[in-house]
Design a protein around this motif. Structure first.
Motif, short mmCIF file in Angstrom:
data_model
loop_
_atom_site.label_atom_id
_atom_site.label_comp_id
_atom_site.label_asym_id
_atom_site.label_seq_id
_atom_site.Cartn_x
_atom_site.Cartn_y
_atom_site.Cartn_z
N GLY A 185 0.84 -1.21 0.00
CA GLY A 185 0.00 0.00 0.00
C GLY A 185 0.87 1.25 0.00
O GLY A 185 2.08 1.20 -0.23
N GLY A 186 0.22 2.38 0.31
CA GLY A 186 0.91 3.67 0.24
C GLY A 186 2.08 3.80 1.21
O GLY A 186 3.06 4.49 0.92
N VAL A 187 1.99 3.13 2.36
CA VAL A 187 3.11 3.22 3.32
C VAL A 187 4.37 2.64 2.68
O VAL A 187 5.45 3.22 2.74
N ILE A 188 4.20 1.50 2.02
CA ILE A 188 5.36 0.84 1.40
C ILE A 188 5.86 1.62 0.18
O ILE A 188 7.07 1.80 0.00
N THR A 189 4.94 2.11 -0.66
CA THR A 189 5.44 2.83 -1.85
C THR A 189 6.09 4.15 -1.44
O THR A 189 7.11 4.54 -2.03
N ASP A 190 5.56 4.82 -0.42
CA ASP A 190 6.19 6.07 0.06
C ASP A 190 7.56 5.78 0.70
O ASP A 190 8.56 6.43 0.39
N MET A 191 7.57 4.82 1.63
CA MET A 191 8.80 4.59 2.41
C MET A 191 9.85 3.84 1.57
O MET A 191 11.03 4.18 1.61
N GLY A 192 9.38 2.84 0.80
CA GLY A 192 10.32 2.11 -0.06
C GLY A 192 10.89 3.03 -1.13
O GLY A 192 12.08 2.95 -1.49
#
Ligand code: GLY
Length: 352
Positions: free
Chosen positions: A92-99
């Motif tokens: 989700g967005g947490v992974i795409t933002d942080m990754g």
């Protein structure tokens, strides 16, 4: 926007196509524990995925922070990543933002591909180059604009989502349709959430993402027209923050949908937005998202949150509003009295 967008339910062919264009020495996957459990088994036999070094993080926005980021950097270091390695952010967005931020900063920048698994990330976070983490209690405080090389959007993962998660993503699609044209809006209001992993939703997602792509291409670093994407968000973020203070968080896309009601009322006051369309949108949102419970005792709190929204400057009440579907006006300053009236009307529409 140089980002390649691929919409496909043939995951293996789409990933082949993306990676065939890239020259890299080692492949990494960044995913959280839920994705590792529920999504990775579905794609584990893909040869690219099978050969990748996997970095698994904790879940949720509370873990989108510098500590988890440091764990991702450590994973990249221990896995022997170099500037010529490639990262796949799956989640989700947490992974795409942080990754995306981890890849953008490790060894001064590696390339990365986003593979959103939620509807919300597919139509928003994964596309458009915003990366980052929360810091000292502020959301997305540390980050950079840096686009993924490619985004692979597939609806075949969406059957892992609850109806609430799907509707949350759909809130951003309603917003994109309002920024687009009446035909797109009609299509969006007519979809009934059946066969979410199939091609009908994927086609709607593709159209919705094109709206964001067009806007981001004009203004990648949000100096002007990208603020159009904030429609529904000044009020929506205030609802979200109030819900958080009450320890009863609401999904982001629900808050945006409720925020759209108030901001369309303001659009009607300030720019003559069609009242019958406002009525139709209000009914749609209340039918699908219910009501946000608030009373006039919450107005001071909500207005203070809106004055301190990072999109407003010097405590002004700043909104993106609409003359009509697809006719956007950014940087509209609104008088507090009009906002109070709009909140009253929002409560009437919500029958609260
Ligand atoms: N989420 C709005 C944007 O990417 O600008």
């Amino acid at each position: 926007m140089n980002q390649k967008l691929i919409f496909s339910n043939d995951f293996n062919a789409a990933l082949d196509e993306i990676l065939a264009d890239c020259d890299y020495n080692r492949l990494f996957v960044i995913a959280d524990v839920n994705i590792d459990r529920f999504v990775m088994p579905r794609i584990a036999d893909n040869p690219h995925i099978a050969s990748a070094v996997k970095i698994v993080t904790k879940c949720g926005d509370v873990n989108k922070n510098i500590d988890t980021l440091a764990e991702v950097w450590s994973g990249l270091q221990q896995g022997g990543a170099t500037r010529h390695s490639m990262v796949l952010n799956i989640g989700g967005g947490v992974i795409t933002d942080m990754g995306g931020f981890a890849a953008s900063t490790f060894k001064r920048g590696m390339r990365f591909v986003n593979i959103p698994t939620t509807l919300l990330a597919a139509v928003d976070a994964a596309v458009g180059g915003k990366t980052g983490v929360n810091f000292n209690g502020y959301k997305n405080e540390i980050g950079v604009f840096n686009e993924a090389d490619a985004v692979l959007i597939s609806s075949r993962f969406f059957d892992t989502l609850s109806l609430t998660e799907l509707k949350s993503g759909y809130g951003e699609m309603v917003k994109h349709a309002l920024l687009s044209d009446r035909n797109s809006l009609n299509e969006i209001l007519d979809f009934h959430f059946e066969d979410v992993a199939g091609d009908t939703l994927l086609a709607l997602v593709a159209k919705s993402v094109q709206v964001k792509k067009r806007i981001v291409e004009e203004d990648p670093t949000e100096k002007g027209i990208r603020k159009a994407l904030n429609l529904g968000h000044t009020v929506g973020h205030a609802f979200e923050s109030l819900a958080m203070k009450r320890l009863a968080p609401v999904p982001h896309g629900y808050a945006v949908a409720w925020g759209i009601i108030t901001e369309l009322v303001l659009s009607h006051f300030a720019l003559g937005f069609d009242s019958s369309l406002l009525d139709r949108l209000g009914k749609y949102i209340v039918e699908h998202y219910g009501a946000f419970a608030f009373s006039c005792d919450d107005y001071d709190n909500l207005i203070s949150l809106m004055r301190h929204d990072k999109k407003s400057s010097a405590g002004e009440l700043n909104f993106t509003l609409l003359h009509d579907v697809g006719k956007v006006e950014i940087n509209c300053n609104v008088e507090e009295k009009d906002l109070r009236d709009a909140l009253d009307i929002t409560r009437d529409i919500m029958h609260i």
